[in-house]
Design a protein around this motif. Sequence first.
Motif, PDB file in Angstrom:
ATOM      1  N   PHE A  34      -7.520 -30.045   9.528  1.00  0.00           N
ATOM      2  CA  PHE A  34      -7.028 -29.072   8.686  1.00  0.00           C
ATOM      3  C   PHE A  34      -6.349 -29.768   7.313  1.00  0.00           C
ATOM      4  CE2 PHE A  34      -4.020 -25.958   6.784  1.00  0.00           C
ATOM      5  CZ  PHE A  34      -4.737 -24.900   6.432  1.00  0.00           C
ATOM      6  N   ARG A  35      -5.163 -30.468   7.694  1.00  0.00           N
ATOM      7  CA  ARG A  35      -4.627 -31.204   6.617  1.00  0.00           C
ATOM      8  C   ARG A  35      -5.396 -32.233   5.728  1.00  0.00           C
ATOM      9  NH1 ARG A  35      -0.692 -35.710   9.959  1.00  0.00           N
ATOM     10  NH2 ARG A  35      -0.142 -33.802  11.290  1.00  0.00           N
ATOM     11  N   ASP A  36      -6.494 -32.656   6.316  1.00  0.00           N
ATOM     12  CA  ASP A  36      -7.275 -33.465   5.561  1.00  0.00           C
ATOM     13  C   ASP A  36      -8.163 -33.050   4.653  1.00  0.00           C
ATOM     14  OD1 ASP A  36      -6.127 -35.664   6.718  1.00  0.00           O
ATOM     15  OD2 ASP A  36      -7.848 -35.991   8.289  1.00  0.00           O
ATOM     16  N   VAL A  37      -8.521 -31.567   4.723  1.00  0.00           N
ATOM     17  CA  VAL A  37      -9.291 -30.823   4.048  1.00  0.00           C
ATOM     18  C   VAL A  37      -8.735 -29.726   3.068  1.00  0.00           C
ATOM     19  CG1 VAL A  37     -11.421 -31.305   5.313  1.00  0.00           C
ATOM     20  CG2 VAL A  37      -9.863 -29.153   5.635  1.00  0.00           C
ATOM     21  N   ASN A  38      -7.085 -30.022   2.891  1.00  0.00           N
ATOM     22  CA  ASN A  38      -6.608 -29.078   2.188  1.00  0.00           C
ATOM     23  C   ASN A  38      -5.182 -29.950   1.468  1.00  0.00           C
ATOM     24  OD1 ASN A  38      -7.025 -26.050   2.840  1.00  0.00           O
ATOM     25  ND2 ASN A  38      -6.844 -27.241   4.817  1.00  0.00           N
ATOM     26  N   GLU A  39      -4.970 -29.346   0.365  1.00  0.00           N
ATOM     27  CA  GLU A  39      -3.913 -30.041  -0.484  1.00  0.00           C
ATOM     28  C   GLU A  39      -2.543 -29.351  -0.510  1.00  0.00           C
ATOM     29  OE1 GLU A  39      -4.464 -32.875  -2.472  1.00  0.00           O
ATOM     30  OE2 GLU A  39      -6.553 -32.996  -2.065  1.00  0.00           O
ATOM     31  N   PHE A  40      -1.509 -30.386  -0.115  1.00  0.00           N
ATOM     32  CA  PHE A  40      -0.429 -29.818  -0.025  1.00  0.00           C
ATOM     33  C   PHE A  40       0.657 -30.853  -1.055  1.00  0.00           C
ATOM     34  CE2 PHE A  40      -2.332 -29.296   3.918  1.00  0.00           C
ATOM     35  CZ  PHE A  40      -2.359 -27.760   4.278  1.00  0.00           C
ATOM     36  N   ASN A  41       1.903 -30.159  -1.349  1.00  0.00           N
ATOM     37  CA  ASN A  41       2.938 -30.838  -2.276  1.00  0.00           C
ATOM     38  C   ASN A  41       3.798 -31.680  -1.392  1.00  0.00           C
ATOM     39  OD1 ASN A  41       1.677 -29.894  -4.569  1.00  0.00           O
ATOM     40  ND2 ASN A  41       2.915 -27.929  -4.247  1.00  0.00           N
ATOM     41  N   ASN A  42       4.451 -31.127  -0.452  1.00  0.00           N
ATOM     42  CA  ASN A  42       5.324 -31.884   0.418  1.00  0.00           C
ATOM     43  C   ASN A  42       5.532 -31.138   1.627  1.00  0.00           C
ATOM     44  OD1 ASN A  42       7.332 -33.708   1.077  1.00  0.00           O
ATOM     45  ND2 ASN A  42       9.064 -32.445   0.275  1.00  0.00           N
ATOM     46  N   ASP A  57       1.771 -30.068  13.204  1.00  0.00           N
ATOM     47  CA  ASP A  57       0.513 -29.465  13.656  1.00  0.00           C
ATOM     48  C   ASP A  57      -0.359 -30.245  14.563  1.00  0.00           C
ATOM     49  OD1 ASP A  57      -0.028 -31.474  11.454  1.00  0.00           O
ATOM     50  OD2 ASP A  57      -1.915 -30.625  11.071  1.00  0.00           O
ATOM     51  N   ALA A  58      -0.106 -31.676  14.696  1.00  0.00           N
ATOM     52  CA  ALA A  58      -0.896 -32.674  15.367  1.00  0.00           C
ATOM     53  C   ALA A  58       0.061 -33.192  16.564  1.00  0.00           C
ATOM     54  CB  ALA A  58      -1.422 -33.486  14.459  1.00  0.00           C
ATOM     55  N   TYR A  74      -1.615 -39.660  12.116  1.00  0.00           N
ATOM     56  CA  TYR A  74      -3.001 -39.815  12.061  1.00  0.00           C
ATOM     57  C   TYR A  74      -3.433 -40.349  10.952  1.00  0.00           C
ATOM     58  CZ  TYR A  74      -3.370 -38.126  16.901  1.00  0.00           C
ATOM     59  OH  TYR A  74      -3.187 -37.703  18.215  1.00  0.00           O
ATOM     60  N   PRO A  75      -4.656 -41.211  10.782  1.00  0.00           N
ATOM     61  CA  PRO A  75      -5.368 -41.558   9.447  1.00  0.00           C
ATOM     62  C   PRO A  75      -5.994 -40.544   8.929  1.00  0.00           C
ATOM     63  CG  PRO A  75      -6.386 -42.429  11.364  1.00  0.00           C
ATOM     64  CD  PRO A  75      -5.244 -42.033  12.037  1.00  0.00           C
ATOM     65  N   ASP A  76      -6.246 -40.440   7.867  1.00  0.00           N
ATOM     66  CA  ASP A  76      -7.278 -39.791   6.994  1.00  0.00           C
ATOM     67  C   ASP A  76      -8.607 -39.670   7.704  1.00  0.00           C
ATOM     68  OD1 ASP A  76      -8.709 -37.856   5.520  1.00  0.00           O
ATOM     69  OD2 ASP A  76      -8.706 -39.161   3.641  1.00  0.00           O
ATOM     70  N   SER A  77      -9.089 -38.369   8.541  1.00  0.00           N
ATOM     71  CA  SER A  77     -10.489 -38.502   9.098  1.00  0.00           C
ATOM     72  C   SER A  77     -11.501 -38.548   8.210  1.00  0.00           C
ATOM     73  CB  SER A  77     -10.362 -37.260   9.994  1.00  0.00           C
ATOM     74  OG  SER A  77     -10.470 -35.994   9.117  1.00  0.00           O
ATOM     75  N   THR A  78     -11.175 -38.148   6.778  1.00  0.00           N
ATOM     76  CA  THR A  78     -12.358 -38.186   5.888  1.00  0.00           C
ATOM     77  C   THR A  78     -12.282 -39.371   4.864  1.00  0.00           C
ATOM     78  OG1 THR A  78     -11.005 -36.724   4.175  1.00  0.00           O
ATOM     79  CG2 THR A  78     -12.215 -35.668   5.889  1.00  0.00           C
TER      80      THR A  78
END
Length: 341
Positions: free
Chosen positions: A23-31, A36-37, A48-52
Amino acid sequence: MSTINITQFVRKNILELQPYISFRDVNEFNNPVLMDANESPFGEFNRYPDSTHKKIRTQISELKNISSEKIAVGNGSDELIDLIIKIFCEPKKDSVLMMNPSFAMYGFYASINENSVLKLQLDENFEIQKEDFLNITKENHPKIFFLCSPNNPTGNAIEDIEFYIKNFNGIVVVDEAYIEFSDKKSAIELLEKYPNLIVLQTFSKAWGMAGARVGIAYASEEIIRLIYTVKAPYNVNSLSLNLASESLKNINEFKNNLQDILSERVWLNEEFKNIQCIKKVFPTDANFFLIEFKDAENVFFKLLENEILTSKRFPQIPNCIRINVGKREENKQLINVLKTI
């Protein structure tokens, strides 16, 4: 442009798979507060590294002038080879075609997937005979053709690659692990024309990052989506992704190192002309030489006695040893020992 429907080559169960999505890799967040993981809140590499692989794909996209959606990142080219076979080849049913001699891992991963391996014998100049290619594909209908160019262990770039892509009813994988050492054009420029083409490159050779295990696949967006569907969620670790990203920011260092290797290749080639135990040095487009010796076994063990490690290619290629280009001091050590044989 070819109108090949790639779906016809994909295993039915793969088409039905749903990819793992972080979820975090396909969405944009500020801070964001990351809870979640199930990661530890402590440590330098606790996330975790960026899965994408967004960052490095964007960098490669800019370097190669190709859409990031047509780029996949793997844990070395080995993982990508394995995934490609799993995507397209039905176990115990489909076959793959590879050149002989060539990179052994194509056959290795096909065998793990229980696919038969067809071998296309190269001629005395390590080129493909087009008639042999047409005959073996017509008779056996292989699903994937692995074409390594420049070829390992022979070193030569294969001529008229487009002919084989155009005349193969399946997936053609052009493995360009050594392309940076060659003056031949990359098959990447053929991707728009042939949707059944996959081009592999790597950070292991010219980029000097074999220990990081970072491989790249270039293909249609459809094939790249399939690769990201079947790959492990976090297949490339953060350290390797960061190292590759930093290397891409230092193009001048890469170019300087590449030029040094090419210069040393020229120096070695000249030195080989004065070595009595050498029978033939085959032309190379890579960072290594395939050399035929008068007595390869003797040479191999004499070098080993001096702790110079080379790659024994005989008996598959009679009396031949593969030797890669090193730094000048390493290359001098090699030449000095060869002069005593």
